[in-house]
Design a protein around this motif. Structure first.
Motif, PDB file in Angstrom:
ATOM      1  N   LYS A 105       9.374  -0.103  15.095  1.00 32.83           N
ATOM      2  CA  LYS A 105      10.612  -0.372  14.358  1.00 32.83           C
ATOM      3  C   LYS A 105      10.309  -0.895  12.957  1.00 32.83           C
ATOM      4  O   LYS A 105      10.887  -0.448  11.963  1.00 32.83           O
ATOM      5  CB  LYS A 105      11.467  -1.387  15.111  1.00 32.83           C
ATOM      6  CG  LYS A 105      12.040  -0.901  16.419  1.00 32.83           C
ATOM      7  CD  LYS A 105      12.803  -2.043  17.111  1.00 32.83           C
ATOM      8  CE  LYS A 105      13.271  -1.669  18.493  1.00 32.83           C
ATOM      9  NZ  LYS A 105      13.903  -2.823  19.186  1.00 32.83           N
ATOM     10  N   ASP A 106       9.392  -1.853  12.886  1.00 28.72           N
ATOM     11  CA  ASP A 106       9.051  -2.464  11.594  1.00 28.72           C
ATOM     12  C   ASP A 106       8.417  -1.453  10.652  1.00 28.72           C
ATOM     13  O   ASP A 106       8.728  -1.420   9.449  1.00 28.72           O
ATOM     14  CB  ASP A 106       8.092  -3.648  11.806  1.00 28.72           C
ATOM     15  CG  ASP A 106       8.757  -4.813  12.537  1.00 28.72           C
ATOM     16  OD1 ASP A 106      10.000  -4.857  12.587  1.00 28.72           O
ATOM     17  OD2 ASP A 106       8.011  -5.668  13.074  1.00 28.72           O
ATOM     18  N   GLY A 107       7.523  -0.617  11.184  1.00 31.18           N
ATOM     19  CA  GLY A 107       6.844   0.377  10.360  1.00 31.18           C
ATOM     20  C   GLY A 107       7.800   1.393   9.772  1.00 31.18           C
ATOM     21  O   GLY A 107       7.734   1.728   8.582  1.00 31.18           O
ATOM     22  N   PHE A 108       8.713   1.900  10.585  1.00 30.62           N
ATOM     23  CA  PHE A 108       9.674   2.892  10.107  1.00 30.62           C
ATOM     24  C   PHE A 108      10.650   2.259   9.113  1.00 30.62           C
ATOM     25  O   PHE A 108      11.041   2.896   8.133  1.00 30.62           O
ATOM     26  CB  PHE A 108      10.425   3.512  11.286  1.00 30.62           C
ATOM     27  CG  PHE A 108       9.688   4.645  11.940  1.00 30.62           C
ATOM     28  CD1 PHE A 108      10.182   5.939  11.900  1.00 30.62           C
ATOM     29  CD2 PHE A 108       8.481   4.431  12.593  1.00 30.62           C
ATOM     30  CE1 PHE A 108       9.501   6.995  12.487  1.00 30.62           C
ATOM     31  CE2 PHE A 108       7.788   5.472  13.194  1.00 30.62           C
ATOM     32  CZ  PHE A 108       8.290   6.755  13.139  1.00 30.62           C
ATOM     33  N   LYS A 109      11.032   1.018   9.370  1.00 27.48           N
ATOM     34  CA  LYS A 109      11.937   0.319   8.457  1.00 27.48           C
ATOM     35  C   LYS A 109      11.279   0.147   7.088  1.00 27.48           C
ATOM     36  O   LYS A 109      11.903   0.371   6.047  1.00 27.48           O
ATOM     37  CB  LYS A 109      12.303  -1.045   9.038  1.00 27.48           C
ATOM     38  CG  LYS A 109      13.246  -1.849   8.149  1.00 27.48           C
ATOM     39  CD  LYS A 109      13.534  -3.218   8.758  1.00 27.48           C
ATOM     40  CE  LYS A 109      14.416  -4.056   7.832  1.00 27.48           C
ATOM     41  NZ  LYS A 109      14.655  -5.414   8.381  1.00 27.48           N
ATOM     42  N   THR A 110      10.004  -0.234   7.081  1.00 25.37           N
ATOM     43  CA  THR A 110       9.270  -0.407   5.827  1.00 25.37           C
ATOM     44  C   THR A 110       9.189   0.893   5.050  1.00 25.37           C
ATOM     45  O   THR A 110       9.402   0.924   3.833  1.00 25.37           O
ATOM     46  CB  THR A 110       7.844  -0.926   6.113  1.00 25.37           C
ATOM     47  OG1 THR A 110       7.929  -2.218   6.717  1.00 25.37           O
ATOM     48  CG2 THR A 110       7.027  -1.034   4.831  1.00 25.37           C
ATOM     49  N   ALA A 111       8.885   1.978   5.742  1.00 27.18           N
ATOM     50  CA  ALA A 111       8.779   3.285   5.077  1.00 27.18           C
ATOM     51  C   ALA A 111      10.105   3.692   4.447  1.00 27.18           C
ATOM     52  O   ALA A 111      10.141   4.233   3.329  1.00 27.18           O
ATOM     53  CB  ALA A 111       8.318   4.342   6.072  1.00 27.18           C
ATOM     54  N   LYS A 112      11.197   3.420   5.136  1.00 26.37           N
ATOM     55  CA  LYS A 112      12.515   3.748   4.593  1.00 26.37           C
ATOM     56  C   LYS A 112      12.805   2.926   3.334  1.00 26.37           C
ATOM     57  O   LYS A 112      13.377   3.426   2.363  1.00 26.37           O
ATOM     58  CB  LYS A 112      13.596   3.494   5.638  1.00 26.37           C
ATOM     59  CG  LYS A 112      13.618   4.523   6.746  1.00 26.37           C
ATOM     60  CD  LYS A 112      14.730   4.199   7.739  1.00 26.37           C
ATOM     61  CE  LYS A 112      14.699   5.149   8.915  1.00 26.37           C
ATOM     62  NZ  LYS A 112      15.763   4.823   9.901  1.00 26.37           N
ATOM     63  N   GLU A 113      12.415   1.652   3.363  1.00 25.15           N
ATOM     64  CA  GLU A 113      12.637   0.783   2.212  1.00 25.15           C
ATOM     65  C   GLU A 113      11.873   1.286   0.991  1.00 25.15           C
ATOM     66  O   GLU A 113      12.350   1.205  -0.138  1.00 25.15           O
ATOM     67  CB  GLU A 113      12.204  -0.644   2.538  1.00 25.15           C
ATOM     68  CG  GLU A 113      13.114  -1.340   3.544  1.00 25.15           C
ATOM     69  CD  GLU A 113      12.567  -2.679   4.016  1.00 25.15           C
ATOM     70  OE1 GLU A 113      13.294  -3.407   4.715  1.00 25.15           O
ATOM     71  OE2 GLU A 113      11.398  -2.994   3.702  1.00 25.15           O
ATOM     72  N   LEU A 148       0.833  -1.204   0.000  1.00 24.34           N
ATOM     73  CA  LEU A 148       0.000   0.000   0.000  1.00 24.34           C
ATOM     74  C   LEU A 148       0.864   1.249   0.000  1.00 24.34           C
ATOM     75  O   LEU A 148       0.590   2.210  -0.734  1.00 24.34           O
ATOM     76  CB  LEU A 148      -0.921   0.000   1.225  1.00 24.34           C
ATOM     77  CG  LEU A 148      -1.760   1.270   1.438  1.00 24.34           C
ATOM     78  CD1 LEU A 148      -2.626   1.560   0.213  1.00 24.34           C
ATOM     79  CD2 LEU A 148      -2.617   1.132   2.699  1.00 24.34           C
ATOM     80  N   LEU A 149       1.934   1.231   0.791  1.00 31.87           N
ATOM     81  CA  LEU A 149       2.825   2.384   0.858  1.00 31.87           C
ATOM     82  C   LEU A 149       3.483   2.642  -0.496  1.00 31.87           C
ATOM     83  O   LEU A 149       3.645   3.797  -0.915  1.00 31.87           O
ATOM     84  CB  LEU A 149       3.893   2.136   1.925  1.00 31.87           C
ATOM     85  CG  LEU A 149       4.490   3.364   2.621  1.00 31.87           C
ATOM     86  CD1 LEU A 149       3.392   4.238   3.213  1.00 31.87           C
ATOM     87  CD2 LEU A 149       5.464   2.922   3.700  1.00 31.87           C
ATOM     88  N   GLU A 150       3.832   1.587  -1.185  1.00 34.32           N
ATOM     89  CA  GLU A 150       4.434   1.726  -2.520  1.00 34.32           C
ATOM     90  C   GLU A 150       3.439   2.351  -3.494  1.00 34.32           C
ATOM     91  O   GLU A 150       3.801   3.203  -4.310  1.00 34.32           O
ATOM     92  CB  GLU A 150       4.890   0.362  -3.026  1.00 34.32           C
ATOM     93  CG  GLU A 150       6.104  -0.176  -2.291  1.00 34.32           C
ATOM     94  CD  GLU A 150       6.455  -1.604  -2.673  1.00 34.32           C
ATOM     95  OE1 GLU A 150       7.626  -1.999  -2.511  1.00 34.32           O
ATOM     96  OE2 GLU A 150       5.548  -2.347  -3.127  1.00 34.32           O
ATOM     97  N   SER A 151       2.184   1.933  -3.395  1.00 32.81           N
ATOM     98  CA  SER A 151       1.144   2.487  -4.267  1.00 32.81           C
ATOM     99  C   SER A 151       0.919   3.967  -3.966  1.00 32.81           C
ATOM    100  O   SER A 151       0.780   4.787  -4.874  1.00 32.81           O
ATOM    101  CB  SER A 151      -0.162   1.708  -4.074  1.00 32.81           C
ATOM    102  OG  SER A 151      -1.192   2.244  -4.872  1.00 32.81           O
ATOM    103  N   LEU A 152       0.889   4.312  -2.680  1.00 37.67           N
ATOM    104  CA  LEU A 152       0.681   5.706  -2.284  1.00 37.67           C
ATOM    105  C   LEU A 152       1.859   6.587  -2.723  1.00 37.67           C
ATOM    106  O   LEU A 152       1.666   7.715  -3.161  1.00 37.67           O
ATOM    107  CB  LEU A 152       0.499   5.791  -0.765  1.00 37.67           C
ATOM    108  CG  LEU A 152      -0.832   5.248  -0.227  1.00 37.67           C
ATOM    109  CD1 LEU A 152      -0.769   5.059   1.282  1.00 37.67           C
ATOM    110  CD2 LEU A 152      -1.981   6.174  -0.596  1.00 37.67           C
ATOM    111  N   LYS A 153       3.062   6.057  -2.600  1.00 39.23           N
ATOM    112  CA  LYS A 153       4.245   6.832  -3.020  1.00 39.23           C
ATOM    113  C   LYS A 153       4.179   7.127  -4.517  1.00 39.23           C
ATOM    114  O   LYS A 153       4.495   8.237  -4.959  1.00 39.23           O
ATOM    115  CB  LYS A 153       5.530   6.078  -2.683  1.00 39.23           C
ATOM    116  CG  LYS A 153       6.796   6.905  -2.967  1.00 39.23           C
ATOM    117  CD  LYS A 153       8.042   6.174  -2.528  1.00 39.23           C
ATOM    118  CE  LYS A 153       9.264   7.086  -2.656  1.00 39.23           C
ATOM    119  NZ  LYS A 153       9.537   7.509  -4.037  1.00 39.23           N
TER     120      LYS A 153
END
Length: 256
Positions: free
Chosen positions: A109-117, A72-77
């Motif tokens: 931790k997991d959420g921030f790591k995913t956003a950085k990726e 979802l984050l990739e789609s939003l970006k």
């Protein structure tokens, strides 16, 4: 409003976005929805609709750390999201439980790591001085915020706004020192911490320490070199100057 949650349709949201873009010539948009990514299907439809209508916008949204989803984050970006705001609130699991936040430090931790990726900028929000919190736990929050390494951090002193359950509770227990709206800035305390075994000045010093420690790291300053002057002026004006004016005893910073 109770506990009912009503959303606007993706089409309705996009109609308003089109008006902002074409009528008012705006390109920077903020979705003021604390849980924008909670309904993944709707958030994805909004992202797809933005791309379908070919809107050239840059937008910011908010999310809980436990609702961050990589696809979802990739789609939003791809549709224009540049920044995600997350209220982590504390670096102590015990304090998070006191807050009834419903998240874990690992989820943060997991959420921030995913956003950085994915390449989305992260803003982390943290609260200091929650009832029952210790000085050690405030330091843990500061250290945890640095460990997450968001692009920006927002720290605030717990401010029980009228109408909230914590305001009603603290007001009933006689723990509030002011009812003047001008004092509810989230940058200075309106709580009588002495009654809870803490010092009001200690909490305010922790707030200053948080901003100084996060924003003056060499690693951060190198990465955000264009903001050095703004950051230093803001830190001085908002956190150092007021403390100095109150004639704080020498050596207070070392005790932090």
């Amino acid at each position: 409003m109770g506990k009912k949650f009503r959303t606007r349709s993706p089409e309705n949201v996009l109609d308003e976005l089109e008006e902002l873009v074409y009528k008012y010539k705006l390109k920077d948009i903020a979705f003021l929805d604390d849980i924008f990514m909670l309904n993944k299907k709707r958030a994805n439809e909004i992202a797809n609709e933005i791309k379908k209508r070919d809107l050239d916008i840059n937008f910011v949204a908010s999310s809980r750390v436990n609702t961050i989803n990589k696809p979802l984050l990739e789609s939003l970006k791809k549709s224009g999201m540049s920044t995600l705001y997350c209220g982590v609130e504390s670096g102590s699991q015990r304090v998070l439980n006191l807050m009834k936040k419903g998240i874990t430090l690992q989820q943060a931790k997991d959420g921030f790591k995913t956003a950085k990726e994915v390449g989305v900028n992260m803003v982390g929000s943290f609260i200091l001085g929650y009832p029952g919190e210790t000085a050690k736990e405030m330091n843990e929050t500061i250290d945890f915020s640095i460990k997450l390494d968001p692009d920006y951090c927002q720290y605030s002193i717990l401010t029980p706004f009228p109408g909230t359950p914590i305001y009603n509770k603290m007001n009933k227990e006689g723990l509030l020192e002011s009812e003047k709206w001008d004092d509810y800035t989230v940058l200075k305390s309106v709580i009588n911490y002495e009654k809870m075994g803490l010092s009001k000045k200690l909490v305010e010093r922790k707030l200053a320490k948080a901003y100084i420690k996060f924003y003056t790291r060499p690693k951060y300053l190198i990465k955000h070199s264009s903001m050095i002057k703004v950051i230093m002026k803001t830190i001085y004006r908002s956190y150092i100057k007021p403390i100095v004016k109150e004639e704080t005893p020498k050596g207070w910073y070392k005790s932090m």
